[in-house]
Design an enzyme around this catalytic site. Structure first.
Site, PDB file in Angstrom:
ATOM      1  N   GLU A 182      38.559  36.728  39.526  1.00 56.33           N
ATOM      2  CA  GLU A 182      38.418  38.350  39.304  1.00 56.33           C
ATOM      3  C   GLU A 182      39.569  38.629  38.221  1.00 56.33           C
ATOM      4  O   GLU A 182      38.907  39.582  37.551  1.00 56.33           O
ATOM      5  CB  GLU A 182      39.055  38.691  40.667  1.00 56.33           C
ATOM      6  CG  GLU A 182      38.113  38.685  41.611  1.00 56.33           C
ATOM      7  CD  GLU A 182      36.852  39.652  41.395  1.00 56.33           C
ATOM      8  OE1 GLU A 182      36.786  40.413  40.827  1.00 56.33           O
ATOM      9  OE2 GLU A 182      35.883  39.261  42.335  1.00 56.33           O
ATOM     10  N   TYR A 198      42.414  46.784  43.018  1.00 55.66           N
ATOM     11  CA  TYR A 198      40.963  46.134  42.971  1.00 55.66           C
ATOM     12  C   TYR A 198      41.115  44.667  43.299  1.00 55.66           C
ATOM     13  O   TYR A 198      40.359  44.263  44.202  1.00 55.66           O
ATOM     14  CB  TYR A 198      40.399  46.396  41.389  1.00 55.66           C
ATOM     15  CG  TYR A 198      39.360  45.195  41.277  1.00 55.66           C
ATOM     16  CD1 TYR A 198      38.080  45.602  41.858  1.00 55.66           C
ATOM     17  CD2 TYR A 198      39.583  44.204  40.441  1.00 55.66           C
ATOM     18  CE1 TYR A 198      36.794  44.721  41.768  1.00 55.66           C
ATOM     19  CE2 TYR A 198      38.334  43.149  40.564  1.00 55.66           C
ATOM     20  CZ  TYR A 198      37.308  43.640  41.008  1.00 55.66           C
ATOM     21  OH  TYR A 198      36.067  42.747  40.897  1.00 55.66           O
ATOM     22  N   ASP A 219      36.266  48.893  41.300  1.00 58.31           N
ATOM     23  CA  ASP A 219      36.441  48.511  39.730  1.00 58.31           C
ATOM     24  C   ASP A 219      35.441  49.838  39.112  1.00 58.31           C
ATOM     25  O   ASP A 219      35.107  50.784  39.794  1.00 58.31           O
ATOM     26  CB  ASP A 219      36.038  47.243  39.485  1.00 58.31           C
ATOM     27  CG  ASP A 219      34.686  46.965  39.500  1.00 58.31           C
ATOM     28  OD1 ASP A 219      34.048  47.635  40.194  1.00 58.31           O
ATOM     29  OD2 ASP A 219      34.210  45.922  39.104  1.00 58.31           O
TER      30      ASP A 219
END
Ligand code: SF4
Length: 361
Positions: free
Chosen positions: A38, A121, A139
């Protein structure tokens, strides 16, 4: 609730079941893998991240190896991804996890949020994908898709717009498949409801629910306030060579490319004559001087407009350190004279220098 997104859930989950791309961190969604992927995905396309991810995980297979690795090696593993503060934050967090969380990421959204480099996020992505906690992960892709679905003209650069979408999604997240739901929206945003060019609405599972499609406003949504233009910074870059070694400096600990290696330079564009005078003034005996041309590098808020010179100097006049070290007495860094092989294998040079780096032989 500002908008009810619950009707999207079944269509998104069905679509994701048929269209999810096979990715290394999806095959085995260990918390560590989800976290690393991520952070990498915040700046780079999925296809490009795959190779970086494999390299990183092979070298640092778990949180304790990330906590222990020396900085130069860590930065080298991140080379090509940019945004080096992100990898430094990864290591800071890994060290906190080792000392306070038994070497594991906490199964708790609020605790994840307290860790360096982990915002709402990333916390939502780790919580939902790795721990099946029903938290949203909003996001840019998710904002775009959901603003179009709801037909909202809110400005997505405003923090309150993101927060309000997080609240709306949190209220409807499917408890049994929160990770799939988040990934479905992200994936739809990356492959169908795309950011550049017309979205592929005829392939979209949300077409019948989408207000932007209905009102033909998909090219007007999402609304984004214009960014301030980037500051232009002029710069001269020197490839100083002596006996096949090139000078690398370490940048200041704060500011742009903080603490990274760089080719030495100055924050202005010097003509060949001015550049020779400048280097002679520093004590270099110049034997050869080759202009390398202009190059540009774009950071998020600044653009470097560079000119560069390859300069052969008679001998190493700066403090001759064959490897990077810190001067203990003066507590300042001294330059390293590095071979091409060392620049390739040991030192991490930011991509801002890619154009000049290719002149190294
Ligand atoms: S219908 Fe079109 S605009 Fe609406 S969510 Fe799908 S791809 Fe995006």
């Amino acid at each position: 609730m500002k908008y009810d997104y619950s009707p999207t859930i079944e269509f998104l989950l069905d679509w994701y079941g048929q269209n999810a791309r096979i990715l290394p961190w999806r095959e085995n969604p260990k918390p560590y893998y989800v976290w690393i992927s991520e952070i990498m995905l915040q700046q780079t396309r999925v296809e490009a991240v795959k190779a970086y991810f494999e390299r990183f995980i092979n070298a640092l297979p778990d949180i304790s190896s990330l906590a222990d690795v020396e900085e130069e090696k860590l930065l080298k593993l991140w080379e090509g991804l940019g945004y080096y503060n992100r990898v430094r934050n990864l290591q800071k967090t890994a060290r906190i996890l080792v000392s306070e969380y038994d070497g594991k990421l906490p199964k708790d959204y609020t605790k994840l949020l307290t860790l360096p480099g982990i915002g709402s996020y990333t916390a939502g992505a780790i919580a939902s994908i790795a721990f099946h906690i029903a938290e949203p992960a909003v996001d840019g892709n998710v904002l775009r898709v959901m603003m179009r679905v709801s037909g909202s003209f809110d400005d997505i650069t405003e923090a309150k717009v993101k927060k309000s979408l997080e609240e709306d999604l949190r209220a409807v997240m499917p408890k049994d498949r929160p990770g799939d739901f988040n990934q479905a929206v992200m994936e739809l945003g990356a492959t169908v409801c795309i950011p550049v060019g017309r979205p592929l609405c005829n392939k979209c599972p949300l077409m019948h629910l989408c207000q932007a499609f209905k009102n033909r406003t998909e090219d007007k949504i999402p609304v984004k306030k214009e960014k301030k233009p980037r500051k232009i910074q002029e710069r001269t870059v020197f490839l100083l060579e002596s006996g096949g070694r090139y000078v690398l400096n370490k940048r200041e600990k704060k500011g742009l490319l903080a603490g990274m290696m760089e080719f030495p330079g100055v924050d202005e564009k010097l003509s060949p004559l001015m550049a020779e005078e400048y280097l002679t003034g520093l004590g270099y005996a110049i034997e050869g001087f080759i202009p390398l041309g202009e190059a540009k590098h774009i950071f998020s808020h600044v653009e470097w407009h560079m000119t560069g010179y390859l300069v052969h100097v008679r001998e190493i006049v700066a403090e001759d350190s064959r490897s990077y070290r810190k001067d203990k007495e003066e507590s300042k860094t001294v330059p390293v004279w590095a071979l091409k092989r060392e620049i390739e294998e040991i030192y991490s040079l930011p991509s801002a220098f890619d154009y000049y780096r290719k002149f190294i032989v």
